[in-house]
Design a protein around this motif. Structure first.
Motif, mmCIF file in Angstrom:
data_model
loop_
_atom_site.group_PDB
_atom_site.id
_atom_site.type_symbol
_atom_site.label_atom_id
_atom_site.label_comp_id
_atom_site.label_asym_id
_atom_site.label_seq_id
_atom_site.Cartn_x
_atom_site.Cartn_y
_atom_site.Cartn_z
ATOM 1 N N LEU A 69 0.853 -1.191 0.000
ATOM 2 C CA LEU A 69 0.000 0.000 0.000
ATOM 3 C C LEU A 69 0.883 1.231 0.000
ATOM 4 C CD1 LEU A 69 -2.804 1.371 0.309
ATOM 5 C CD2 LEU A 69 -2.478 1.202 2.792
ATOM 6 N N ASN A 70 0.723 2.074 -0.994
ATOM 7 C CA ASN A 70 1.514 3.299 -1.086
ATOM 8 C C ASN A 70 0.578 4.495 -1.001
ATOM 9 O OD1 ASN A 70 3.963 4.793 -1.497
ATOM 10 N ND2 ASN A 70 3.233 5.252 -3.555
ATOM 11 N N ILE A 71 0.736 5.306 0.026
ATOM 12 C CA ILE A 71 -0.083 6.496 0.229
ATOM 13 C C ILE A 71 0.746 7.725 -0.121
ATOM 14 C CG2 ILE A 71 -1.465 7.832 1.855
ATOM 15 C CD1 ILE A 71 -2.542 5.029 1.258
ATOM 16 N N GLU A 72 0.352 8.406 -1.181
ATOM 17 C CA GLU A 72 1.069 9.604 -1.594
ATOM 18 C C GLU A 72 0.703 10.789 -0.701
ATOM 19 O OE1 GLU A 72 3.360 9.736 -3.806
ATOM 20 O OE2 GLU A 72 3.134 7.725 -4.642
ATOM 21 N N PRO A 73 1.650 11.727 -0.507
ATOM 22 C CA PRO A 73 1.331 12.922 0.279
ATOM 23 C C PRO A 73 0.138 13.664 -0.322
ATOM 24 C CG PRO A 73 3.697 12.749 -0.090
ATOM 25 C CD PRO A 73 3.057 11.697 -0.943
ATOM 26 N N GLY A 74 -0.762 14.127 0.531
ATOM 27 C CA GLY A 74 -1.927 14.873 0.073
ATOM 28 C C GLY A 74 -3.134 14.018 -0.259
ATOM 29 N N SER A 87 -6.469 12.174 0.222
ATOM 30 C CA SER A 87 -7.568 12.372 1.158
ATOM 31 C C SER A 87 -7.902 11.060 1.864
ATOM 32 C CB SER A 87 -8.806 12.872 0.409
ATOM 33 O OG SER A 87 -9.285 11.852 -0.457
ATOM 34 N N PRO A 88 -8.558 11.120 3.024
ATOM 35 C CA PRO A 88 -8.970 9.880 3.703
ATOM 36 C C PRO A 88 -9.823 8.991 2.802
ATOM 37 C CG PRO A 88 -9.143 11.742 5.203
ATOM 38 C CD PRO A 88 -8.840 12.316 3.850
ATOM 39 N N LYS A 89 -10.665 9.611 1.994
ATOM 40 C CA LYS A 89 -11.485 8.832 1.075
ATOM 41 C C LYS A 89 -10.616 8.135 0.042
ATOM 42 C CE LYS A 89 -15.798 9.168 -1.531
ATOM 43 N NZ LYS A 89 -16.893 10.087 -1.962
ATOM 44 N N GLY A 90 -9.570 8.848 -0.419
ATOM 45 C CA GLY A 90 -8.637 8.257 -1.367
ATOM 46 C C GLY A 90 -7.824 7.136 -0.748
ATOM 47 N N VAL A 91 -7.512 7.261 0.551
ATOM 48 C CA VAL A 91 -6.776 6.213 1.258
ATOM 49 C C VAL A 91 -7.631 4.950 1.344
ATOM 50 C CG1 VAL A 91 -5.792 5.520 3.475
ATOM 51 C CG2 VAL A 91 -5.369 7.820 2.583
ATOM 52 N N ALA A 92 -8.904 5.127 1.675
ATOM 53 C CA ALA A 92 -9.804 3.972 1.763
ATOM 54 C C ALA A 92 -9.900 3.262 0.414
ATOM 55 C CB ALA A 92 -11.188 4.433 2.225
ATOM 56 N N GLY A 110 -12.246 9.452 14.139
ATOM 57 C CA GLY A 110 -11.549 10.701 14.460
ATOM 58 C C GLY A 110 -10.082 10.702 14.078
ATOM 59 N N GLN A 111 -9.619 9.629 13.405
ATOM 60 C CA GLN A 111 -8.219 9.537 13.029
ATOM 61 C C GLN A 111 -7.989 9.794 11.534
ATOM 62 O OE1 GLN A 111 -5.598 6.604 15.170
ATOM 63 N NE2 GLN A 111 -7.518 5.485 15.347
ATOM 64 N N ASP A 112 -9.044 10.239 10.849
ATOM 65 C CA ASP A 112 -8.924 10.398 9.401
ATOM 66 C C ASP A 112 -7.845 11.408 9.016
ATOM 67 O OD1 ASP A 112 -10.697 12.204 10.655
ATOM 68 O OD2 ASP A 112 -11.476 12.845 8.702
ATOM 69 N N ARG A 113 -7.652 12.442 9.837
ATOM 70 C CA ARG A 113 -6.643 13.457 9.517
ATOM 71 C C ARG A 113 -5.255 13.102 10.064
ATOM 72 N NH1 ARG A 113 -8.814 17.837 7.247
ATOM 73 N NH2 ARG A 113 -11.066 18.182 7.447
ATOM 74 N N ALA A 114 -5.174 11.992 10.783
ATOM 75 C CA ALA A 114 -3.879 11.562 11.338
ATOM 76 C C ALA A 114 -3.152 10.600 10.413
ATOM 77 C CB ALA A 114 -4.084 10.905 12.703
ATOM 78 N N ILE A 115 -3.811 10.171 9.323
ATOM 79 C CA ILE A 115 -3.203 9.216 8.397
ATOM 80 C C ILE A 115 -1.966 9.839 7.746
ATOM 81 C CG2 ILE A 115 -3.555 7.934 6.252
ATOM 82 C CD1 ILE A 115 -6.495 7.661 7.026
ATOM 83 N N LYS A 116 -0.887 9.091 7.723
ATOM 84 C CA LYS A 116 0.389 9.591 7.211
ATOM 85 C C LYS A 116 0.744 8.924 5.891
ATOM 86 C CE LYS A 116 2.154 10.532 11.846
ATOM 87 N NZ LYS A 116 0.843 10.261 12.477
ATOM 88 N N ALA A 117 1.305 9.715 5.001
ATOM 89 C CA ALA A 117 1.752 9.188 3.713
ATOM 90 C C ALA A 117 2.933 8.251 3.927
ATOM 91 C CB ALA A 117 2.151 10.332 2.792
ATOM 92 N N GLY A 118 3.106 7.316 3.003
ATOM 93 C CA GLY A 118 4.236 6.402 3.105
ATOM 94 C C GLY A 118 3.952 5.078 2.428
ATOM 95 N N SER A 119 4.883 4.152 2.578
ATOM 96 C CA SER A 119 4.756 2.809 2.007
ATOM 97 C C SER A 119 4.470 1.819 3.141
ATOM 98 C CB SER A 119 6.046 2.413 1.276
ATOM 99 O OG SER A 119 6.279 3.274 0.179
#
Length: 365
Positions: free
Chosen positions: A72-77, A79-84, A107-116
């Motif tokens: 799973l690769n989460i790019e910076p920026g 959105s929580p919806k995009g992460v899901a 309540g942790q949707d804004r705490a998600i961090k980009a990364g691999s």
């Protein structure tokens, strides 16, 4: 006939009833209550027992996937919806809509961090969210060994798992320019250590970290210089430390080996150290250093040239840097390997020759 206005009346229009304002307030309250109810109901539904709904919608149920490990690769920026959605796209058997709702409710949707990250089949959507919120990336590592050359560093990176090779085909000069150090020889400029990186990191990014790490260590050691040490710059310290690193068989000998070289530099005696000659031979060195090699002049041949070579010859570690700056109190001018990893140190040529006969040629005195 109309009645006269009563006393105190100014004939103003009658006030409108507050029905409209009260209606808007009621609607707003209703909407808030409805939203809270929907989210609370969704949260309760997400935690329902297995028999009441499909397993893939349960927050505390293990995710199913075609493979044991999902990348799973989460790019910076993102959105929580995009992460899901990215989690579902990676192969996890979850509803991205419900997963996004869980992110919001938790309540942790804004705490998600980009990364691999790496997801496994035993994880639940809840544990995945906790991992993303803590930024627990899937990391790999590469270790640079003390005494390695830059060529060996590049080879290690090329073999490292999940490193994106961005410097293939580039010369050493090109790489140093990309690192912001144009015209600087790369040898010895990277600190030997273990470096972790996320999957997909570039080899140049790892090089940059090792380069800056050596900068920090070299500065820290150089600040401890005393007036008795005749080295003129951090670069000279780095060069001498690289020689000490290559000449050391046992760690405890480093300060004494450093003392030999300091003593030679002090009296103008050539360093006459084999590792510099070998480095100067480059790919022509076949593992056997011959007498003719010692007589063949190169910028790194310390048998034919005075002083330090023009650049470091390897990556020195912290201990070698300290030894180069803080030599042992000794008048030794020579040393020879004893065959057990240690060296014999001598103050005179006659003593040194006897040690060579004993330890290198197997001759008794």
């Amino acid at each position: 006939m109309s009645r006269p206005a009563s006393k105190g009346s100014k004939g103003s229009k009658a006030r409108k009833p507050k029905t409209q304002k009260r209606s808007w307030g009621a609607y707003l309250t209703l909407l808030v209550l409805l939203a809270v109810g929907v989210m609370a109901g969704a949260l309760a539904w997400l935690h329902m027992p297995m028999g009441f709904k499909p397993a893939k919608t349960q927050i505390n149920t293990q995710i199913n996937s075609p493979s044991q490990v999902l990348d799973l690769n989460i790019e910076p920026g993102t959105s929580p919806k995009g992460v899901a959605q990215a989690i579902a796209d990676a192969g996890a058997d979850v509803s991205p809509q419900l997963l996004w709702l869980w992110f919001r409710v938790s309540g942790q949707d804004r705490a998600i961090k980009a990364g691999s990250y790496e997801l496994n089949a035993e994880m639940t959507p809840k544990s995945v969210l906790n991992m993303l919120a803590r930024g627990e990336e899937s990391l790999r590592s590469v270790t640079l060994v003390e005494g390695w050359t830059f060529k060996q560093f590049r080879q290690a990176l090329a073999k490292s798992e999940s490193v994106k090779l961005s410097t293939q085909g580039l010369s050493n000069e090109d790489i140093m320019a990309l690192l912001g150090r144009p015209n600087l020889h790369p040898e010895g400029r990277f600190y030997p250590d273990t470096y972790t990186y996320s999957k997909g990191s570039t080899d140049l990014a790892v090089m940059n970290r090792a380069l800056k790490s050596m900068d920090r260590h070299l500065t820290e050691v150089w600040m401890q210089k005393t007036p008795q040490i005749r080295l003129k710059s951090p670069d000279e310290l780095l060069i001498l430390a690289s020689i000490v690193e290559k000449e050391t068989g046992r760690a405890s000998d480093r300060p004494l080996i450093s003392a030999v070289f300091h003593n030679r530099l002090k009296i103008g005696m050539r360093l006459q150290t084999d590792p510099t000659v070998i480095y100067g031979l480059g790919d022509a060195f076949d593992g056997n250093l011959r007498r003719v090699d010692l007589k063949t002049d190169t910028p790194y041949n310390t048998y034919t040239r005075n002083g330090l070579p023009p650049t470091p010859i390897a990556m020195p570690g912290k201990a070698a840097l300290m030894a180069a700056l803080q030599p042992a109190p000794s008048n030794a001018l020579y040393f020879v390997a004893k065959g057990d990893g240690t060296s014999h140190f001598s103050q005179s040529l006659n003593e040194h020759n006897q040690a060579v006969n004993k330890y290198q040629r197997g001759l008794s005195q």
